[in-house]
Design a protein around this motif. Structure first.
Motif, PDB file in Angstrom:
ATOM      1  N   ASP A 164      12.169   6.477  49.238  1.00  0.00           N
ATOM      2  CA  ASP A 164      12.487   7.884  48.956  1.00  0.00           C
ATOM      3  C   ASP A 164      13.309   8.512  50.091  1.00  0.00           C
ATOM      4  OD1 ASP A 164      11.212   7.835  46.518  1.00  0.00           O
ATOM      5  OD2 ASP A 164       9.343   8.698  47.261  1.00  0.00           O
ATOM      6  N   ASN A 168      17.170   9.914  49.603  1.00  0.00           N
ATOM      7  CA  ASN A 168      17.440  11.331  49.811  1.00  0.00           C
ATOM      8  C   ASN A 168      18.340  11.591  51.016  1.00  0.00           C
ATOM      9  OD1 ASN A 168      15.940  12.162  47.599  1.00  0.00           O
ATOM     10  ND2 ASN A 168      14.035  12.093  48.775  1.00  0.00           N
ATOM     11  N   ASN A 170      21.797  11.944  52.808  1.00  0.00           N
ATOM     12  CA  ASN A 170      23.168  12.304  52.362  1.00  0.00           C
ATOM     13  C   ASN A 170      24.176  11.433  53.073  1.00  0.00           C
ATOM     14  OD1 ASN A 170      22.182  14.237  50.667  1.00  0.00           O
ATOM     15  ND2 ASN A 170      22.438  15.906  52.122  1.00  0.00           N
TER      16      ASN A 170
END
Length: 170
Positions: A164, A168, A170
Motif C-alpha cells: 500500500d 500510494n 507519487n
C-alpha cells in the motif's frame, strides 16, 4: 475689396483676410507634419546605420545565412532531444519508481525491529515484495511477485502495508 479671381470662382463675397488666415493655418499644419516626418526619417536613418554598422551587403547576407544554418541545427537538435526523451521515458517506465518499506518485529521475544518487508514497483504497479524475517536461528528472505498491484499468493499484514505504501507513492 473685390477680386476678379474670387468672383469668378464664386467666392466674391468672402473677405481675403479670412482666406489668408485659413491658408496660414494650413501652412502651419503642413509645417508641423513636415517636422514630424523629418524626426521619423532621422530615427529611421539612425536605426539603419546601427543595423549596417561595419557591414556591407555581402557580409550581411553571410550573417543572415549563418543564422538560418544555426536555426536548422537547433531544429535538428530539438528533434533528437525529443526522440531521446521518449526513449528515456520508455526505459524509465519499467524501472522501479515506487518503494514501500515496513520494519517489524517478527517474533515478539527477540525485540528490535530487525525484520522488514520491501515493496518495489514500476509505474504500472508491477514488481515484487521482499520479506526478510530475522529470528534467533538466522535471517530468512522471501519474495512475492506483484502484477498490476495484485499478488497471486496471500500477503501478510506487513507485506500489505509495504505494498500500500509503495502504490500510494507519487
Amino acid at each position: 475689396m473685390n477680386n476678379y479671381f474670387l468672383t469668378s470662382v464664386g467666392l466674391g463675397n468672402l473677405d481675403i483676410g479670412i482666406i489668408l488666415i485659413i491658408l496660414a493655418a494650413v501652412i502651419l499644419i503642413l509645417l508641423i507634419l513636415n517636422i514630424v516626418n523629418m524626426c521619423f526619417i532621422s530615427n529611421l536613418k539612425k536605426r539603419y546605420k546601427k543595423f549596417m554598422l561595419g557591414k556591407n551587403a555581402s557580409s550581411l547576407e553571410n550573417e543572415i545565412t549563418a543564422l538560418f544554418e544555426d536555426n536548422k541545427f537547433i531544429k535538428t537538435s530539438i528533434e533528437k532531444n525529443k526522440k531521446d526523451i521518449k526513449t528515456l521515458y520508455h526505459k524509465f517506465e519499467s524501472s522501479f519508481q515506487k518503494i514501500g518499506i515496513i520494519k517489524y518485529d517478527a517474533f515478539s521475544q527477540i525485540g528490535g525491529k530487525l525484520s522488514f518487508c520491501l515493496a518495489l514497483l514500476d509505474e504500472n504497479n508491477n514488481g515484487f515484495i521482499l520479506n526478510s524475517v530475522h529470528s534467533t536461528d538466522g535471517c530468512y528472505s522471501y519474495t512475492k511477485e506483484i502484477k498490476g498491484g495484485e499478488c497471486k499468493t496471500s500477503l501478510s499484514e506487513e507485506e500489505e502495508q509495504a505494498l500500500d505504501m509503495a502504490m500510494n507513492t507519487n
